[in-house]
Write a protein that holds these residues in place. Structure first.
Motif, PDB file in Angstrom:
ATOM      1  N   PHE A 290     -21.134  18.185  81.709  1.00  0.00           N
ATOM      2  CA  PHE A 290     -22.049  19.317  81.848  1.00  0.00           C
ATOM      3  C   PHE A 290     -22.748  19.704  80.546  1.00  0.00           C
ATOM      4  CE2 PHE A 290     -19.774  19.748  85.777  1.00  0.00           C
ATOM      5  CZ  PHE A 290     -20.699  20.282  86.657  1.00  0.00           C
ATOM      6  N   LEU A 291     -22.300  19.163  79.436  1.00  0.00           N
ATOM      7  CA  LEU A 291     -22.959  19.456  78.163  1.00  0.00           C
ATOM      8  C   LEU A 291     -23.560  18.187  77.565  1.00  0.00           C
ATOM      9  CD1 LEU A 291     -20.486  22.042  76.552  1.00  0.00           C
ATOM     10  CD2 LEU A 291     -22.417  22.428  78.096  1.00  0.00           C
ATOM     11  N   VAL A 292     -22.729  17.216  77.246  1.00  0.00           N
ATOM     12  CA  VAL A 292     -23.228  16.000  76.603  1.00  0.00           C
ATOM     13  C   VAL A 292     -24.225  15.268  77.502  1.00  0.00           C
ATOM     14  CG1 VAL A 292     -22.601  13.753  75.664  1.00  0.00           C
ATOM     15  CG2 VAL A 292     -21.151  15.738  75.208  1.00  0.00           C
ATOM     16  N   ASP A 293     -23.859  15.042  78.764  1.00  0.00           N
ATOM     17  CA  ASP A 293     -24.747  14.290  79.661  1.00  0.00           C
ATOM     18  C   ASP A 293     -26.053  15.021  79.939  1.00  0.00           C
ATOM     19  OD1 ASP A 293     -22.856  12.321  79.773  1.00  0.00           O
ATOM     20  OD2 ASP A 293     -22.230  12.708  81.843  1.00  0.00           O
ATOM     21  N   LEU A 294     -26.068  16.334  79.765  1.00  0.00           N
ATOM     22  CA  LEU A 294     -27.296  17.096  80.007  1.00  0.00           C
ATOM     23  C   LEU A 294     -28.140  17.256  78.740  1.00  0.00           C
ATOM     24  CD1 LEU A 294     -26.128  19.881  82.491  1.00  0.00           C
ATOM     25  CD2 LEU A 294     -27.371  17.781  82.982  1.00  0.00           C
ATOM     26  N   GLY A 295     -27.728  16.607  77.659  1.00  0.00           N
ATOM     27  CA  GLY A 295     -28.562  16.573  76.464  1.00  0.00           C
ATOM     28  C   GLY A 295     -28.366  17.729  75.502  1.00  0.00           C
ATOM     29  N   VAL A 296     -27.252  18.431  75.586  1.00  0.00           N
ATOM     30  CA  VAL A 296     -27.034  19.590  74.723  1.00  0.00           C
ATOM     31  C   VAL A 296     -26.839  19.151  73.270  1.00  0.00           C
ATOM     32  CG1 VAL A 296     -25.468  21.504  74.215  1.00  0.00           C
ATOM     33  CG2 VAL A 296     -26.094  20.984  76.584  1.00  0.00           C
ATOM     34  N   LYS A 297     -27.623  19.744  72.388  1.00  0.00           N
ATOM     35  CA  LYS A 297     -27.489  19.501  70.952  1.00  0.00           C
ATOM     36  C   LYS A 297     -26.871  20.699  70.250  1.00  0.00           C
ATOM     37  CE  LYS A 297     -29.215  15.501  71.485  1.00  0.00           C
ATOM     38  NZ  LYS A 297     -28.263  14.347  71.484  1.00  0.00           N
ATOM     39  N   VAL A 298     -27.043  21.884  70.834  1.00  0.00           N
ATOM     40  CA  VAL A 298     -26.406  23.092  70.326  1.00  0.00           C
ATOM     41  C   VAL A 298     -25.918  23.884  71.536  1.00  0.00           C
ATOM     42  CG1 VAL A 298     -26.601  25.168  68.918  1.00  0.00           C
ATOM     43  CG2 VAL A 298     -28.019  23.161  68.384  1.00  0.00           C
ATOM     44  N   ALA A 299     -24.615  24.191  71.576  1.00  0.00           N
ATOM     45  CA  ALA A 299     -24.049  25.022  72.640  1.00  0.00           C
ATOM     46  C   ALA A 299     -23.774  26.412  72.073  1.00  0.00           C
ATOM     47  CB  ALA A 299     -22.758  24.406  73.179  1.00  0.00           C
ATOM     48  N   VAL A 300     -24.292  27.438  72.752  1.00  0.00           N
ATOM     49  CA  VAL A 300     -24.149  28.817  72.293  1.00  0.00           C
ATOM     50  C   VAL A 300     -23.430  29.610  73.387  1.00  0.00           C
ATOM     51  CG1 VAL A 300     -25.349  30.857  71.431  1.00  0.00           C
ATOM     52  CG2 VAL A 300     -26.340  28.582  71.072  1.00  0.00           C
ATOM     53  N   ALA A 301     -22.384  30.348  72.990  1.00  0.00           N
ATOM     54  CA  ALA A 301     -21.656  31.156  73.970  1.00  0.00           C
ATOM     55  C   ALA A 301     -20.979  32.320  73.276  1.00  0.00           C
ATOM     56  CB  ALA A 301     -20.631  30.309  74.721  1.00  0.00           C
ATOM     57  N   GLY A 302     -20.560  33.287  74.068  1.00  0.00           N
ATOM     58  CA  GLY A 302     -19.831  34.419  73.543  1.00  0.00           C
ATOM     59  C   GLY A 302     -18.428  34.023  73.122  1.00  0.00           C
ATOM     60  N   PHE A 303     -17.811  34.857  72.300  1.00  0.00           N
ATOM     61  CA  PHE A 303     -16.493  34.574  71.734  1.00  0.00           C
ATOM     62  C   PHE A 303     -15.420  34.386  72.804  1.00  0.00           C
ATOM     63  CE2 PHE A 303     -16.391  38.953  72.780  1.00  0.00           C
ATOM     64  CZ  PHE A 303     -15.066  39.298  72.959  1.00  0.00           C
ATOM     65  N   ASP A 304     -15.619  34.940  74.008  1.00  0.00           N
ATOM     66  CA  ASP A 304     -14.600  34.890  75.042  1.00  0.00           C
ATOM     67  C   ASP A 304     -14.927  33.900  76.161  1.00  0.00           C
ATOM     68  OD1 ASP A 304     -16.758  36.322  75.970  1.00  0.00           O
ATOM     69  OD2 ASP A 304     -15.587  38.008  76.754  1.00  0.00           O
ATOM     70  N   TYR A 305     -15.856  32.995  75.923  1.00  0.00           N
ATOM     71  CA  TYR A 305     -16.221  31.997  76.931  1.00  0.00           C
ATOM     72  C   TYR A 305     -15.085  30.989  77.113  1.00  0.00           C
ATOM     73  CZ  TYR A 305     -18.717  28.208  79.288  1.00  0.00           C
ATOM     74  OH  TYR A 305     -19.098  27.235  80.173  1.00  0.00           O
ATOM     75  N   THR A 306     -14.779  30.673  78.375  1.00  0.00           N
ATOM     76  CA  THR A 306     -13.747  29.683  78.683  1.00  0.00           C
ATOM     77  C   THR A 306     -14.300  28.660  79.666  1.00  0.00           C
ATOM     78  OG1 THR A 306     -12.849  31.034  80.488  1.00  0.00           O
ATOM     79  CG2 THR A 306     -11.858  31.312  78.300  1.00  0.00           C
ATOM     80  N   TYR A 307     -13.642  27.517  79.756  1.00  0.00           N
ATOM     81  CA  TYR A 307     -14.108  26.422  80.617  1.00  0.00           C
ATOM     82  C   TYR A 307     -12.918  25.525  80.951  1.00  0.00           C
ATOM     83  CZ  TYR A 307     -14.084  24.528  75.910  1.00  0.00           C
ATOM     84  OH  TYR A 307     -13.705  24.191  74.630  1.00  0.00           O
ATOM     85  N   GLY A 308     -13.077  24.708  81.984  1.00  0.00           N
ATOM     86  CA  GLY A 308     -11.990  23.825  82.400  1.00  0.00           C
ATOM     87  C   GLY A 308     -11.065  24.497  83.393  1.00  0.00           C
ATOM     88  N   ARG A 309     -10.222  23.692  84.042  1.00  0.00           N
ATOM     89  CA  ARG A 309      -9.343  24.208  85.081  1.00  0.00           C
ATOM     90  C   ARG A 309      -8.340  25.202  84.507  1.00  0.00           C
ATOM     91  NH1 ARG A 309      -5.975  18.693  86.598  1.00  0.00           N
ATOM     92  NH2 ARG A 309      -4.983  18.366  84.563  1.00  0.00           N
ATOM     93  N   PRO A 310      -7.892  26.155  85.321  1.00  0.00           N
ATOM     94  CA  PRO A 310      -7.047  27.244  84.820  1.00  0.00           C
ATOM     95  C   PRO A 310      -5.816  26.792  84.051  1.00  0.00           C
ATOM     96  CG  PRO A 310      -7.774  27.718  87.052  1.00  0.00           C
ATOM     97  CD  PRO A 310      -8.214  26.322  86.760  1.00  0.00           C
ATOM     98  N   ILE A 311      -5.179  25.689  84.484  1.00  0.00           N
ATOM     99  CA  ILE A 311      -3.949  25.255  83.842  1.00  0.00           C
ATOM    100  C   ILE A 311      -4.186  24.773  82.414  1.00  0.00           C
ATOM    101  CG2 ILE A 311      -4.056  22.848  84.617  1.00  0.00           C
ATOM    102  CD1 ILE A 311      -1.015  23.030  85.117  1.00  0.00           C
ATOM    103  N   GLU A 312      -5.445  24.384  82.124  1.00  0.00           N
ATOM    104  CA  GLU A 312      -5.781  23.909  80.781  1.00  0.00           C
ATOM    105  C   GLU A 312      -6.994  24.668  80.216  1.00  0.00           C
ATOM    106  OE1 GLU A 312      -4.993  19.276  80.563  1.00  0.00           O
ATOM    107  OE2 GLU A 312      -6.042  19.794  82.420  1.00  0.00           O
ATOM    108  N   ARG A 313      -7.144  25.906  80.593  1.00  0.00           N
ATOM    109  CA  ARG A 313      -8.329  26.671  80.230  1.00  0.00           C
ATOM    110  C   ARG A 313      -8.576  26.610  78.724  1.00  0.00           C
ATOM    111  NH1 ARG A 313     -10.316  30.844  83.073  1.00  0.00           N
ATOM    112  NH2 ARG A 313      -9.715  29.559  84.833  1.00  0.00           N
ATOM    113  N   ALA A 314      -9.760  26.149  78.350  1.00  0.00           N
ATOM    114  CA  ALA A 314     -10.121  26.013  76.941  1.00  0.00           C
ATOM    115  C   ALA A 314     -11.091  27.115  76.551  1.00  0.00           C
ATOM    116  CB  ALA A 314     -10.746  24.640  76.702  1.00  0.00           C
TER     117      ALA A 314
END
Length: 325
Positions: free
Chosen positions: A115-139
């Motif tokens: 969702f980031l690399v394959d879509l061409g992201v060169k700079v990812a910007v998010a808030g300090f509390d942004y999380t991603y990935g399945r709950p058991i391994e939430r990053a």
């Protein structure tokens, strides 16, 4: 601004994958904290001459993770409302991810790669509390550079506060539930706005000399709590001052359903079945059970005057150019 719907697995042939800056988040309400993230992304994109994208989801993630039922969750902003605000903020591209169980169960590395690399992201910007990935391994943002593996830059936007309290969608929902639209508007950075369809009611307001437009939500949006408010309503592209009741009409019986009734000042048109927008400006009072219609009419006259006083030095027409559409 271009809006692209993303379904998993991604069809990269049909998707914009050019180099870009990407702001990440659910962005419910697109409040001042979210705006700080998006504005940072827009500035970086301008400085580096890269298009700016935002990635959001069509559903609240808690629904997919079974933390809340879809029928019980109400949104601060529809996807269409988010898109309008983001376009005003200078975003070039909005990705709306179809948030399914398959997306929710992605490992953090797979989410980053697809969702980031394959879509061409060169700079990812998010808030300090942004999380991603399945709950058991939430990053979180602290480990995003590790998953990026040098393929894109990571920019974290610090917590945004108002009167020493964190600006958050949760705080706005709490304020709205309490009827405190004044605080909600401060946290949002603009008047809270909902959309609905004008439906037929009991016509009791007309009998009292205060005809109302009964508005039913069209996007499962959150209404403010029970009370009387100074609002503005947009009908056929024009904004009108109004006073709006969210309540059960307790004067006329107990255990009645909650309805949203809008008395539009200096207005006399048939608008049944039309889609209208409501902006919520100021809490006037709570709902009161009167002993009869006479007492209610007296109070409604006072509410009308309070609404006129509120908007006396307020230019709704000027605000069209100052508030996100």
């Amino acid at each position: 601004m271009q809006v692209i719907q993303l379904k998993y697995p991604l069809d990269l042939i049909q998707t914009n994958t050019e180099a870009k800056v990407m702001a990440l988040g659910f962005f419910d309400g697109v409040h001042r904290g979210h705006q700080a993230v998006i504005k940072r992304a827009v500035k970086i994109g301008h400085d580096r001459q890269l298009p700016v994208a935002v990635m959001t989801f069509n559903l609240y993630p808690g629904i997919v993770f079974n933390k809340v039922k879809a029928s019980e969750f109400t949104y601060l902003s529809s996807v269409a409302r988010k898109a309008a605000i983001m376009a005003d903020l200078g975003v070039d591209l909005l990705y709306v991810v179809d948030f399914t169980q398959a997306v929710g169960q992605l490992q953090p590395q797979d989410f980053v790669d697809q969702f980031l690399v394959d879509l061409g992201v060169k700079v990812a910007v998010a808030g300090f509390d942004y999380t991603y990935g399945r709950p058991i391994e939430r990053a979180n943002m602290a480990v995003l550079p590790d998953y990026a593996q040098g393929r894109f830059e990571v920019v974290t936007v610090a917590e945004q506060t108002y009167q020493q309290h964190k600006i958050s969608s949760t705080a706005i929902r709490t304020a709205l539930a309490d009827g405190d639209v004044d605080l909600a508007d401060e946290l949002l950075g603009y008047p809270y706005q909902t959309q609905g369809t004008v439906v037929h009611g009991e016509a009791r307001g007309r009998e009292l000399g205060f005809p109302t437009a009964n508005v039913a939500s069209t996007d499962n949006q959150r209404w403010p709590g029970i009370g009387i408010y100074a609002t503005a309503i947009q009908v056929q592209g024009r904004w009108y001052p109004a006073m709006t009741s969210v309540g059960r009409n307790v004067t006329f019986g107990d255990n009645r359903p909650v309805t949203v009734e809008v008395n539009i000042l200096d207005f006399n048109q048939d608008i049944y079945d039309q889609t209208v927008d409501l902006r919520w400006y100021h809490y006037l009072r709570g709902e009161v059970k009167f002993t009869g219609a006479a007492g209610l009419i007296t109070q409604l006259k006072q509410d009308e005057q309070a609404t006129r006083d509120y908007f006396q030095n307020y230019s709704l027409e000027k605000e069209v150019n100052d508030v996100p559409r």
